[in-house]
Design a protein around this motif. Structure first.
Motif, PDB file in Angstrom:
ATOM      1  N   SER A 178      10.802  11.963  -6.784  1.00 25.53           N
ATOM      2  CA  SER A 178       9.412  12.432  -6.713  1.00 25.53           C
ATOM      3  C   SER A 178       8.466  11.296  -6.342  1.00 25.53           C
ATOM      4  CB  SER A 178       8.995  13.060  -8.044  1.00 25.53           C
ATOM      5  OG  SER A 178       8.934  12.097  -9.079  1.00 25.53           O
ATOM      6  N   LEU A 179       8.716  10.103  -6.877  1.00 23.96           N
ATOM      7  CA  LEU A 179       7.864   8.962  -6.553  1.00 23.96           C
ATOM      8  C   LEU A 179       8.073   8.514  -5.111  1.00 23.96           C
ATOM      9  CD1 LEU A 179       8.214   6.912  -9.864  1.00 23.96           C
ATOM     10  CD2 LEU A 179       6.326   8.394  -9.171  1.00 23.96           C
ATOM     11  N   ALA A 180       9.324   8.560  -4.648  1.00 22.89           N
ATOM     12  CA  ALA A 180       9.600   8.202  -3.256  1.00 22.89           C
ATOM     13  C   ALA A 180       8.895   9.154  -2.306  1.00 22.89           C
ATOM     14  CB  ALA A 180      11.107   8.213  -3.004  1.00 22.89           C
ATOM     15  N   SER A 181       8.871  10.438  -2.669  1.00 29.89           N
ATOM     16  CA  SER A 181       8.186  11.423  -1.834  1.00 29.89           C
ATOM     17  C   SER A 181       6.693  11.125  -1.751  1.00 29.89           C
ATOM     18  CB  SER A 181       8.417  12.823  -2.402  1.00 29.89           C
ATOM     19  OG  SER A 181       7.715  13.796  -1.659  1.00 29.89           O
ATOM     20  N   LEU A 182       6.084  10.736  -2.876  1.00 34.04           N
ATOM     21  CA  LEU A 182       4.667  10.384  -2.878  1.00 34.04           C
ATOM     22  C   LEU A 182       4.394   9.182  -1.978  1.00 34.04           C
ATOM     23  CD1 LEU A 182       3.884  10.786  -6.682  1.00 34.04           C
ATOM     24  CD2 LEU A 182       2.933  12.162  -4.829  1.00 34.04           C
ATOM     25  N   ALA A 183       5.339   8.257  -1.942  1.00 31.85           N
ATOM     26  CA  ALA A 183       5.177   7.064  -1.114  1.00 31.85           C
ATOM     27  C   ALA A 183       5.557   7.306   0.342  1.00 31.85           C
ATOM     28  CB  ALA A 183       6.029   5.923  -1.679  1.00 31.85           C
ATOM     29  N   GLY A 184       6.100   8.495   0.637  1.00 27.08           N
ATOM     30  CA  GLY A 184       6.514   8.791   2.000  1.00 27.08           C
ATOM     31  C   GLY A 184       7.717   7.986   2.435  1.00 27.08           C
ATOM     32  N   SER A 193      12.214   7.204   1.800  1.00 31.49           N
ATOM     33  CA  SER A 193      13.472   7.718   1.287  1.00 31.49           C
ATOM     34  C   SER A 193      13.715   7.150  -0.107  1.00 31.49           C
ATOM     35  CB  SER A 193      14.629   7.330   2.201  1.00 31.49           C
ATOM     36  OG  SER A 193      14.874   5.928   2.130  1.00 31.49           O
ATOM     37  N   ARG A 194      14.604   7.788  -0.855  1.00 30.41           N
ATOM     38  CA  ARG A 194      14.889   7.331  -2.216  1.00 30.41           C
ATOM     39  C   ARG A 194      15.380   5.891  -2.219  1.00 30.41           C
ATOM     40  NH1 ARG A 194      18.625   6.679  -6.195  1.00 30.41           N
ATOM     41  NH2 ARG A 194      18.248   7.713  -8.217  1.00 30.41           N
ATOM     42  N   ALA A 195      16.332   5.585  -1.337  1.00 27.06           N
ATOM     43  CA  ALA A 195      16.919   4.246  -1.315  1.00 27.06           C
ATOM     44  C   ALA A 195      15.894   3.197  -0.895  1.00 27.06           C
ATOM     45  CB  ALA A 195      18.123   4.220  -0.379  1.00 27.06           C
ATOM     46  N   SER A 196      15.111   3.514   0.137  1.00 29.94           N
ATOM     47  CA  SER A 196      14.119   2.556   0.619  1.00 29.94           C
ATOM     48  C   SER A 196      13.039   2.319  -0.428  1.00 29.94           C
ATOM     49  CB  SER A 196      13.490   3.070   1.916  1.00 29.94           C
ATOM     50  OG  SER A 196      12.503   2.178   2.384  1.00 29.94           O
ATOM     51  N   PRO A 209       0.794  -1.232   0.000  1.00 26.40           N
ATOM     52  CA  PRO A 209       0.000   0.000   0.000  1.00 26.40           C
ATOM     53  C   PRO A 209       0.821   1.275   0.000  1.00 26.40           C
ATOM     54  CG  PRO A 209      -0.137  -1.130   2.119  1.00 26.40           C
ATOM     55  CD  PRO A 209       0.509  -2.083   1.163  1.00 26.40           C
ATOM     56  N   ARG A 210       2.058   1.251   0.519  1.00 24.57           N
ATOM     57  CA  ARG A 210       2.856   2.475   0.531  1.00 24.57           C
ATOM     58  C   ARG A 210       3.327   2.850  -0.869  1.00 24.57           C
ATOM     59  NH1 ARG A 210       7.230   3.035   5.081  1.00 24.57           N
ATOM     60  NH2 ARG A 210       6.851   5.215   4.534  1.00 24.57           N
ATOM     61  N   PHE A 240      10.335  -1.107  -4.165  1.00 26.36           N
ATOM     62  CA  PHE A 240       9.683  -1.179  -5.470  1.00 26.36           C
ATOM     63  C   PHE A 240      10.272  -2.311  -6.307  1.00 26.36           C
ATOM     64  CE2 PHE A 240       6.869   1.218  -8.305  1.00 26.36           C
ATOM     65  CZ  PHE A 240       7.144   0.610  -9.511  1.00 26.36           C
ATOM     66  N   SER A 241      11.584  -2.405  -6.341  1.00 22.61           N
ATOM     67  CA  SER A 241      12.240  -3.440  -7.145  1.00 22.61           C
ATOM     68  C   SER A 241      11.892  -4.832  -6.644  1.00 22.61           C
ATOM     69  CB  SER A 241      13.758  -3.230  -7.121  1.00 22.61           C
ATOM     70  OG  SER A 241      14.104  -1.994  -7.709  1.00 22.61           O
TER      71      SER A 241
END
Length: 330
Positions: A232-238, A240-243, A211-212, A248-249
């Motif tokens: 930008s996508l990481a920000s939408l998911a709340g 960090s970029r690395a997490s 869900p995140r 996602f992968s």
């Protein structure tokens, strides 16, 4: 829903059903609004999303400083949390009334707000969507608010609006509970209608388990032309970029940027098959700077140039084959 369900594998159909029931779409119905022609009703800023089911009438709807949008019954207006809005007449000649300035108890906990004489050319049932529970899928994230949508084209049964109108006309014990159940039915039908005919249903079904990530997925699907980045996508998911990249992968077997490119090409393929839009326009609508980079990416993914794919799609042989919606590797 039939076209969407028919495109899913048997193992994914139950997952999509779970997705539709897992979204957070529990409305709290709080008022009935009546707006006479020539009047405009303004609403304060709510800390939760607001929903208006338009049962009768027509007019305009504006959120914040966005351009006003016209609507006509039956329709649904959805306002994100933290946004002011108004419903009714446009222009400087409109008479303005705050919703709370003229109100009365209708029955069973419902309040009636009136702008004008009370005859009410426009009749709305209004509710609020509570903040999602932890881990739940946010209805508005998946639908992409703000929304002013015609109910008929989005598969909301007319019986939902008829039943709402009847409950308001005969308000009494249980009216609020009945209206809340009807509003939830309408919201689920609205989301289902937005997915019907879409080739992204299976991907969104996967979001049930993550869900995140659902908001990032929905934004890419709804607005493929935007300049999406991992940040930008990481920000939408709340996250960090690395997490975000790692989650996602592992969830989808591809990087976020690979997903963005494949989603863009998948939408482009559908436009090539189903419309006569110029290739340049299609390229721009899915986020490519021009036809050349788009053509290179499309050829690499589908094995055909955009024009060749479009010509092939018109052939009788192509229509008899499973349509290659997905780029290679999806």
């Amino acid at each position: 829903m039939s076209s969407l369900v028919g495109s899913l594998s048997p193992t994914m159909k139950p997952t999509l059903d779970h997705l539709l029931t897992a979204i957070d779409a529990d409305p709290h119905v709080f008022s009935v609004c009546r707006i006479q022609a020539g009047w405009r009703m303004t609403f304060p800023v709510f800390q939760v999303a607001t929903v208006h089911f338009v049962l009768r009438g027509a007019g305009h709807f504006q959120i914040g400083m966005r351009p006003a949008t016209s609507f006509a019954a039956p329709s649904v207006l959805i306002v994100p949390a933290g946004e002011s809005h108004w419903v009714g007449e446009t222009g400087d000649q409109a008479k303005v009334r705050d919703a709370a300035d003229q109100c009365a108890l209708l029955g069973d906990g419902l309040v009636e707000f009136t702008a004008g004489s009370g005859d009410g050319d426009t009749l709305m049932l209004c509710g609020a969507l509570t903040a999602p529970h932890h881990g739940a899928l946010n209805f508005l994230d998946l639908l992409q608010a703000p929304v002013a949508t015609d109910a008929v084209t989005n598969c909301i049964p007319g019986s939902v609006f008829d039943a709402m109108t009847n409950e308001i006309a005969n308000a009494g014990l249980g009216t609020q509970a009945m209206c809340q159940a009807l509003m939830k039915q309408g919201l689920i039908a609205l989301l289902r209608g937005r997915w019907a005919g879409s080739d992204h249903g299976e991907l969104l079904a996967h979001a049930l388990h993550h869900p995140r990530l659902s908001r990032a997925i929905a934004v890419v699907i709804e607005n493929p032309a935007a300049g999406h980045t991992v940040e930008s996508l990481a920000s939408l998911a709340g996250m960090s970029r690395a997490s975000f990249s790692d989650h996602f992968s592992r969830a989808f077997g591809q990087s976020p940027i690979d997903f963005v490119q494949k989603a863009r090409l998948r939408i482009a393929a559908r436009l090539l098959r189903g419309t006569d839009l110029p290739i340049k326009v299609i390229a721009q609508s899915v986020g490519y700077a021009g036809p050349r980079p788009f053509s290179r990416a499309f050829l690499a993914a589908y094995g055909h140039s955009p024009s060749g794919y479009r010509d092939m799609a018109k052939s009788d042989e192509f229509k008899l084959l499973p349509q290659p919606d997905s780029p290679r590797g999806v």
